[in-house]
Design an enzyme around this catalytic site. Sequence first.
Site, PDB file in Angstrom:
ATOM      1  N   GLN A 165     -10.054  69.494 -13.196  1.00 49.63           N
ATOM      2  CA  GLN A 165     -10.308  68.398 -12.262  1.00 49.63           C
ATOM      3  C   GLN A 165      -9.082  67.487 -12.244  1.00 49.63           C
ATOM      4  O   GLN A 165      -8.650  67.009 -13.303  1.00 49.63           O
ATOM      5  CB  GLN A 165     -11.554  67.618 -12.678  1.00 49.63           C
TER       6      GLN A 165
ATOM      7  N   ASP B  24     -20.837  74.835 -10.054  1.00 47.39           N
ATOM      8  CA  ASP B  24     -19.667  74.102  -9.569  1.00 47.39           C
ATOM      9  C   ASP B  24     -18.766  75.126  -8.875  1.00 47.39           C
ATOM     10  O   ASP B  24     -17.705  75.479  -9.388  1.00 47.39           O
ATOM     11  CB  ASP B  24     -18.957  73.422 -10.740  1.00 47.39           C
TER      12      ASP B  24
ATOM     13  N   CYS C 190     -17.237  70.721  -3.961  1.00 50.31           N
ATOM     14  CA  CYS C 190     -15.978  70.165  -3.453  1.00 50.31           C
ATOM     15  C   CYS C 190     -15.850  70.382  -1.948  1.00 50.31           C
ATOM     16  O   CYS C 190     -14.799  70.099  -1.370  1.00 50.31           O
ATOM     17  CB  CYS C 190     -14.787  70.778  -4.184  1.00 50.31           C
TER      18      CYS C 190
ATOM     19  N   GLU D  26     -16.001  65.060  -3.140  1.00 51.91           N
ATOM     20  CA  GLU D  26     -16.737  65.778  -4.180  1.00 51.91           C
ATOM     21  C   GLU D  26     -18.134  65.168  -4.249  1.00 51.91           C
ATOM     22  O   GLU D  26     -18.296  63.942  -4.212  1.00 51.91           O
ATOM     23  CB  GLU D  26     -16.039  65.604  -5.528  1.00 51.91           C
TER      24      GLU D  26
END
Length: 364
Positions: A188, A297, A322, A356
Amino acid sequence: MFSFIHPDNYDQQLTQKQQDIAELFSAFDLPDFDIYESERLNYRQRAEFRVWHDGDALDYIMFNSETKQKFRVEYFPVASELINKAMKALLDEIKDNQVLRQRLFQVDFLSTLSGELLISLLYHKQLDQAWTDAAKVLKESLSAIAPVDIIGRAKKQKIVLDKDYVTEVLTVQGKSYQYQQVENSFTQPNGKVNEKMLTWAQQATAGLGGDLIELYCGNGNFSIALAQNFDRVLGTEISKTSVKSAQVNIALNKMDNIDIVRMSSEEFSQAMNGERQFRRLEGFDLTQYNYETVLVDPPRAGLDPDSVELVSRFERIIYISCNPETLKDNLTVLTKTHNIEKFALFDQFPYTHHVETGVVLTRK
Protein backbone atom coordinates in the site's frame (compact mmCIF):
# COMPACT_ATOMS: atom_id res chain seq x y z
CA MET A 1 2.73 20.34 -13.41
CA PHE A 2 1.91 19.86 -9.71
CA SER A 3 0.09 23.15 -9.08
CA PHE A 4 -3.16 21.30 -8.30
CA ILE A 5 -1.42 19.32 -5.54
CA HIS A 6 -1.93 21.81 -2.75
CA PRO A 7 -3.50 21.50 0.72
CA ASP A 8 -5.98 24.24 -0.17
CA ASN A 9 -7.48 21.93 -2.81
CA TYR A 10 -7.73 18.85 -0.62
CA ASP A 11 -11.12 19.29 1.05
CA GLN A 12 -12.82 20.10 -2.23
CA GLN A 13 -11.41 17.07 -4.05
CA LEU A 14 -12.33 14.76 -1.16
CA THR A 15 -15.88 16.12 -1.12
CA GLN A 16 -16.09 15.43 -4.85
CA LYS A 17 -14.96 11.85 -4.29
CA GLN A 18 -17.66 11.38 -1.64
CA GLN A 19 -20.28 12.70 -4.04
CA ASP A 20 -19.04 10.48 -6.86
CA ILE A 21 -19.11 7.37 -4.66
CA ALA A 22 -22.58 8.20 -3.33
CA GLU A 23 -23.85 8.58 -6.89
CA LEU A 24 -22.13 5.44 -8.17
CA PHE A 25 -23.62 3.32 -5.38
CA SER A 26 -26.98 5.08 -5.22
CA ALA A 27 -28.81 1.88 -6.20
CA PHE A 28 -27.61 0.19 -2.99
CA ASP A 29 -28.90 0.64 0.53
CA LEU A 30 -25.69 2.15 1.89
CA PRO A 31 -25.19 3.12 5.52
CA ASP A 32 -23.58 6.47 6.23
CA PHE A 33 -20.04 5.84 5.16
CA ASP A 34 -16.91 6.60 7.07
CA ILE A 35 -14.31 8.91 5.52
CA TYR A 36 -10.62 8.43 6.20
CA GLU A 37 -8.53 11.38 5.06
CA SER A 38 -4.93 11.39 3.89
CA GLU A 39 -2.06 13.62 4.82
CA ARG A 40 -2.22 16.61 2.46
CA LEU A 41 1.39 16.31 1.25
CA ASN A 42 4.30 13.82 1.39
CA TYR A 43 1.98 10.86 1.91
CA ARG A 44 3.27 8.46 -0.70
CA GLN A 45 5.99 5.97 0.27
CA ARG A 46 6.82 4.90 -3.31
CA ALA A 47 7.84 6.85 -6.40
CA GLU A 48 9.31 6.05 -9.81
CA PHE A 49 11.01 8.51 -12.17
CA ARG A 50 12.48 8.27 -15.63
CA VAL A 51 15.91 9.85 -15.98
CA TRP A 52 16.64 12.41 -18.70
CA HIS A 53 20.16 12.99 -19.99
CA ASP A 54 20.87 16.29 -21.73
CA GLY A 55 24.56 16.92 -22.12
CA ASP A 56 26.00 17.24 -18.63
CA ALA A 57 22.52 17.75 -17.14
CA LEU A 58 20.75 14.86 -15.42
CA ASP A 59 17.12 15.20 -14.35
CA TYR A 60 14.12 13.22 -13.16
CA ILE A 61 11.17 13.48 -15.51
CA MET A 62 7.52 12.44 -15.52
CA PHE A 63 5.15 12.23 -18.46
CA ASN A 64 1.66 13.62 -18.91
CA SER A 65 -0.35 10.45 -19.53
CA GLU A 66 -2.54 12.17 -22.13
CA THR A 67 -0.18 14.45 -24.03
CA LYS A 68 3.04 12.44 -23.36
CA GLN A 69 4.72 15.76 -22.64
CA LYS A 70 7.63 15.36 -20.26
CA PHE A 71 8.15 17.45 -17.14
CA ARG A 72 11.33 17.95 -15.16
CA VAL A 73 10.82 17.01 -11.48
CA GLU A 74 12.94 18.62 -8.80
CA TYR A 75 10.49 18.10 -5.95
CA PHE A 76 7.60 15.63 -5.89
CA PRO A 77 5.05 16.93 -3.35
CA VAL A 78 3.13 13.66 -2.95
CA ALA A 79 6.25 11.60 -2.13
CA SER A 80 7.55 11.22 1.40
CA GLU A 81 9.97 13.81 2.69
CA LEU A 82 12.60 11.08 2.81
CA ILE A 83 12.19 10.36 -0.91
CA ASN A 84 12.44 14.05 -1.75
CA LYS A 85 15.66 14.40 0.23
CA ALA A 86 17.10 11.34 -1.49
CA MET A 87 16.05 12.51 -4.97
CA LYS A 88 18.27 15.58 -4.80
CA ALA A 89 21.12 13.90 -2.94
CA LEU A 90 21.23 11.04 -5.45
CA LEU A 91 21.51 13.29 -8.49
CA ASP A 92 24.14 15.41 -6.77
CA GLU A 93 26.21 12.27 -6.16
CA ILE A 94 25.94 10.65 -9.60
CA LYS A 95 25.72 13.55 -12.08
CA ASP A 96 29.51 13.70 -12.40
CA ASN A 97 30.07 9.95 -12.02
CA GLN A 98 30.06 8.33 -15.46
CA VAL A 99 29.99 4.80 -14.07
CA LEU A 100 26.74 5.43 -12.19
CA ARG A 101 25.00 7.79 -14.60
CA GLN A 102 25.84 6.22 -17.96
CA ARG A 103 22.72 4.65 -19.51
CA LEU A 104 20.72 5.07 -16.30
CA PHE A 105 17.10 5.39 -17.41
CA GLN A 106 14.96 5.03 -14.27
CA VAL A 107 15.14 5.40 -10.50
CA ASP A 108 12.64 3.78 -8.12
CA PHE A 109 12.32 4.83 -4.48
CA LEU A 110 10.67 2.84 -1.69
CA SER A 111 10.54 4.49 1.73
CA THR A 112 8.82 3.70 5.03
CA LEU A 113 7.17 5.53 7.88
CA SER A 114 9.86 3.92 10.02
CA GLY A 115 12.60 5.81 8.15
CA GLU A 116 14.16 3.21 5.83
CA LEU A 117 14.88 3.73 2.14
CA LEU A 118 15.48 1.45 -0.84
CA ILE A 119 16.69 2.87 -4.17
CA SER A 120 16.67 0.89 -7.42
CA LEU A 121 18.78 2.14 -10.34
CA LEU A 122 17.72 0.76 -13.74
CA TYR A 123 20.17 0.67 -16.66
CA HIS A 124 20.38 0.00 -20.38
CA LYS A 125 23.79 -1.61 -19.88
CA GLN A 126 25.33 -4.52 -18.05
CA LEU A 127 26.69 -3.72 -14.59
CA ASP A 128 30.26 -4.66 -13.68
CA GLN A 129 32.55 -4.52 -10.68
CA ALA A 130 33.29 -0.85 -11.33
CA TRP A 131 29.57 -0.14 -10.97
CA THR A 132 29.38 -2.16 -7.76
CA ASP A 133 32.34 -0.32 -6.28
CA ALA A 134 30.87 3.07 -7.19
CA ALA A 135 27.44 2.04 -5.83
CA LYS A 136 29.00 1.11 -2.48
CA VAL A 137 30.45 4.61 -2.21
CA LEU A 138 27.05 6.04 -3.17
CA LYS A 139 25.32 3.96 -0.50
CA GLU A 140 27.74 5.16 2.14
CA SER A 141 27.18 8.78 1.16
CA LEU A 142 23.37 8.51 1.11
CA SER A 143 23.36 6.76 4.48
CA ALA A 144 23.77 10.23 5.99
CA ILE A 145 20.11 10.79 5.07
CA ALA A 146 18.66 7.49 6.30
CA PRO A 147 19.36 3.75 6.45
CA VAL A 148 19.54 3.05 2.70
CA ASP A 149 20.00 0.04 0.45
CA ILE A 150 20.71 0.17 -3.28
CA ILE A 151 19.79 -2.18 -6.10
CA GLY A 152 21.22 -2.09 -9.60
CA ARG A 153 19.12 -3.60 -12.37
CA ALA A 154 19.88 -4.35 -15.99
CA LYS A 155 18.66 -6.98 -18.45
CA LYS A 156 18.78 -10.36 -16.64
CA GLN A 157 20.88 -8.75 -13.91
CA LYS A 158 20.22 -7.65 -10.33
CA ILE A 159 22.90 -6.46 -7.89
CA VAL A 160 21.80 -5.87 -4.29
CA LEU A 161 23.64 -3.66 -1.77
CA ASP A 162 22.85 -5.01 0.85
CA LYS A 163 19.19 -6.12 0.85
CA ASP A 164 16.23 -5.80 -1.52
CA TYR A 165 13.59 -4.87 1.03
CA VAL A 166 12.67 -2.39 3.73
CA THR A 167 10.93 -3.13 7.02
CA GLU A 168 7.89 -0.95 7.62
CA VAL A 169 6.40 -0.41 11.06
CA LEU A 170 2.67 0.33 11.14
CA THR A 171 0.78 1.35 14.27
CA VAL A 172 -2.79 0.08 14.64
CA GLN A 173 -4.77 1.02 17.75
CA GLY A 174 -1.58 1.54 19.71
CA LYS A 175 0.12 -1.69 18.65
CA SER A 176 3.06 -1.82 16.23
CA TYR A 177 3.35 -4.36 13.42
CA GLN A 178 6.43 -5.01 11.28
CA TYR A 179 6.17 -5.69 7.55
CA GLN A 180 8.92 -6.67 5.16
CA GLN A 181 8.29 -4.84 1.88
CA VAL A 182 10.26 -6.19 -1.07
CA GLU A 183 11.36 -4.18 -4.09
CA ASN A 184 8.99 -4.57 -7.05
CA SER A 185 6.25 -6.22 -4.99
CA PHE A 186 2.88 -4.71 -4.12
CA THR A 187 2.51 -2.68 -0.95
CA GLN A 188 0.00 0.00 0.00
CA PRO A 189 1.68 3.28 -1.08
CA ASN A 190 0.04 5.59 1.48
CA GLY A 191 1.38 4.38 4.81
CA LYS A 192 -0.75 6.54 7.09
CA VAL A 193 -3.98 5.66 5.26
CA ASN A 194 -2.96 2.00 5.34
CA GLU A 195 -2.83 2.29 9.14
CA LYS A 196 -6.36 3.69 9.03
CA MET A 197 -7.53 0.83 6.80
CA LEU A 198 -6.10 -1.73 9.21
CA THR A 199 -7.70 0.07 12.17
CA TRP A 200 -11.08 0.07 10.42
CA ALA A 201 -10.78 -3.64 9.61
CA GLN A 202 -9.69 -4.47 13.17
CA GLN A 203 -12.65 -2.61 14.61
CA ALA A 204 -15.05 -4.17 12.09
CA THR A 205 -13.99 -7.69 13.12
CA ALA A 206 -13.52 -7.17 16.86
CA GLY A 207 -14.99 -9.99 18.95
CA LEU A 208 -15.95 -12.18 15.99
CA GLY A 209 -13.78 -15.20 16.74
CA GLY A 210 -13.91 -18.22 14.46
CA ASP A 211 -11.57 -18.37 11.48
CA LEU A 212 -10.68 -15.80 8.83
CA ILE A 213 -10.02 -16.72 5.22
CA GLU A 214 -8.20 -14.04 3.21
CA LEU A 215 -7.91 -14.10 -0.55
CA TYR A 216 -5.21 -11.95 -2.22
CA CYS A 217 -3.39 -11.58 1.11
CA GLY A 218 -0.20 -10.07 -0.35
CA ASN A 219 2.54 -9.76 2.26
CA GLY A 220 0.06 -10.34 5.08
CA ASN A 221 -0.93 -6.68 5.46
CA PHE A 222 -4.43 -7.44 6.77
CA SER A 223 -3.88 -11.02 7.97
CA ILE A 224 -1.30 -9.99 10.57
CA ALA A 225 -3.25 -7.01 11.91
CA LEU A 226 -6.51 -9.00 12.13
CA ALA A 227 -5.16 -12.26 13.53
CA GLN A 228 -5.86 -11.15 17.12
CA ASN A 229 -9.60 -11.18 16.36
CA PHE A 230 -9.74 -14.79 15.08
CA ASP A 231 -8.85 -18.30 16.15
CA ARG A 232 -7.05 -19.03 12.89
CA VAL A 233 -6.24 -17.15 9.69
CA LEU A 234 -5.68 -18.83 6.32
CA GLY A 235 -4.40 -16.53 3.59
CA THR A 236 -3.99 -17.25 -0.11
CA GLU A 237 -1.72 -15.37 -2.51
CA ILE A 238 -0.41 -16.23 -5.99
CA SER A 239 2.81 -14.16 -5.93
CA LYS A 240 5.82 -16.14 -4.71
CA THR A 241 7.56 -12.97 -3.53
CA SER A 242 4.54 -11.86 -1.51
CA VAL A 243 4.09 -15.32 0.02
CA LYS A 244 7.73 -15.32 1.15
CA SER A 245 7.32 -11.85 2.65
CA ALA A 246 4.11 -12.93 4.39
CA GLN A 247 6.00 -15.84 6.00
CA VAL A 248 8.75 -13.45 7.13
CA ASN A 249 6.17 -11.03 8.52
CA ILE A 250 4.37 -13.78 10.44
CA ALA A 251 7.69 -14.59 12.13
CA LEU A 252 8.58 -10.91 12.70
CA ASN A 253 5.29 -10.36 14.51
CA LYS A 254 5.47 -13.68 16.40
CA MET A 255 2.10 -14.85 15.08
CA ASP A 256 1.17 -18.49 15.65
CA ASN A 257 -2.34 -18.65 14.19
CA ILE A 258 -1.70 -17.62 10.55
CA ASP A 259 -1.01 -19.90 7.59
CA ILE A 260 -0.32 -18.71 4.03
CA VAL A 261 -0.65 -20.90 0.94
CA ARG A 262 0.43 -19.97 -2.57
CA MET A 263 -2.61 -20.28 -4.79
CA SER A 264 -5.05 -18.09 -6.66
CA SER A 265 -8.58 -17.46 -5.47
CA GLU A 266 -9.80 -19.58 -8.40
CA GLU A 267 -7.64 -22.50 -7.23
CA PHE A 268 -8.80 -22.09 -3.66
CA SER A 269 -12.40 -22.18 -4.88
CA GLN A 270 -11.66 -25.43 -6.72
CA ALA A 271 -10.09 -26.89 -3.58
CA MET A 272 -13.07 -25.82 -1.48
CA ASN A 273 -15.42 -27.48 -3.96
CA GLY A 274 -13.38 -30.68 -3.99
CA GLU A 275 -12.80 -30.27 -7.74
CA ARG A 276 -8.98 -30.43 -7.49
CA GLN A 277 -6.35 -31.47 -5.02
CA PHE A 278 -3.23 -29.39 -4.55
CA ARG A 279 0.12 -30.42 -3.12
CA ARG A 280 0.38 -26.92 -1.73
CA LEU A 281 -2.52 -27.77 0.59
CA GLU A 282 -0.92 -30.88 2.06
CA GLY A 283 -1.32 -30.67 5.81
CA PHE A 284 -4.34 -28.37 5.56
CA ASP A 285 -7.76 -29.87 6.26
CA LEU A 286 -10.09 -27.30 4.74
CA THR A 287 -13.10 -29.04 6.28
CA GLN A 288 -11.83 -28.09 9.75
CA TYR A 289 -12.03 -24.34 9.22
CA ASN A 290 -14.92 -22.35 10.63
CA TYR A 291 -15.89 -20.59 7.42
CA GLU A 292 -17.74 -17.52 8.65
CA THR A 293 -15.54 -14.55 7.70
CA VAL A 294 -13.68 -13.87 4.46
CA LEU A 295 -11.58 -10.85 3.53
CA VAL A 296 -10.80 -10.00 -0.09
CA ASP A 297 -8.50 -7.28 -1.43
CA PRO A 298 -8.52 -8.03 -5.17
CA PRO A 299 -6.70 -6.24 -8.00
CA ARG A 300 -8.48 -3.56 -10.04
CA ALA A 301 -10.34 -6.19 -12.06
CA GLY A 302 -12.29 -7.14 -8.93
CA LEU A 303 -13.54 -10.64 -8.17
CA ASP A 304 -14.16 -13.08 -11.01
CA PRO A 305 -17.57 -14.88 -11.03
CA ASP A 306 -16.19 -18.03 -9.36
CA SER A 307 -14.65 -15.98 -6.55
CA VAL A 308 -17.89 -14.03 -6.08
CA GLU A 309 -19.71 -17.33 -5.71
CA LEU A 310 -17.09 -18.54 -3.24
CA VAL A 311 -17.21 -15.51 -0.93
CA SER A 312 -21.01 -15.46 -1.03
CA ARG A 313 -20.94 -18.68 1.01
CA PHE A 314 -19.50 -16.86 4.03
CA GLU A 315 -21.59 -15.29 6.75
CA ARG A 316 -19.47 -12.15 6.69
CA ILE A 317 -17.49 -10.55 3.84
CA ILE A 318 -14.89 -7.80 4.23
CA TYR A 319 -14.21 -6.36 0.78
CA ILE A 320 -11.32 -3.92 0.25
CA SER A 321 -11.49 -2.39 -3.24
CA CYS A 322 -9.22 -0.13 -5.28
CA ASN A 323 -11.76 0.14 -8.12
CA PRO A 324 -15.30 1.34 -7.34
CA GLU A 325 -16.58 0.24 -10.76
CA THR A 326 -15.68 -3.43 -10.30
CA LEU A 327 -16.78 -3.25 -6.65
CA LYS A 328 -20.19 -2.07 -7.85
CA ASP A 329 -20.42 -5.01 -10.27
CA ASN A 330 -19.50 -7.48 -7.52
CA LEU A 331 -21.92 -5.93 -5.02
CA THR A 332 -24.76 -6.25 -7.51
CA VAL A 333 -24.38 -10.01 -7.08
CA LEU A 334 -23.33 -10.17 -3.44
CA THR A 335 -26.23 -8.03 -2.18
CA LYS A 336 -28.62 -10.75 -3.35
CA THR A 337 -27.43 -12.80 -0.38
CA HIS A 338 -25.85 -10.19 1.92
CA ASN A 339 -26.61 -6.79 3.42
CA ILE A 340 -24.10 -3.93 3.43
CA GLU A 341 -23.36 -3.21 7.09
CA LYS A 342 -20.41 -0.81 6.80
CA PHE A 343 -18.97 1.29 4.01
CA ALA A 344 -15.76 3.32 4.16
CA LEU A 345 -13.82 5.61 1.83
CA PHE A 346 -10.05 5.64 2.26
CA ASP A 347 -8.32 8.49 0.44
CA GLN A 348 -5.19 6.54 -0.52
CA PHE A 349 -4.59 8.66 -3.61
CA PRO A 350 -5.29 12.38 -3.03
CA TYR A 351 -5.53 14.71 -6.04
CA THR A 352 -6.47 11.80 -8.33
CA HIS A 353 -9.78 10.18 -9.21
CA HIS A 354 -8.71 6.90 -7.60
CA VAL A 355 -10.60 5.78 -4.51
CA GLU A 356 -10.04 2.92 -2.07
CA THR A 357 -13.13 1.61 -0.32
CA GLY A 358 -13.99 -0.91 2.36
CA VAL A 359 -17.28 -2.78 2.70
CA VAL A 360 -18.57 -5.17 5.34
CA LEU A 361 -21.43 -7.44 4.27
CA THR A 362 -23.38 -9.88 6.42
CA ARG A 363 -25.69 -12.65 5.31
CA LYS A 364 -29.37 -11.76 5.08
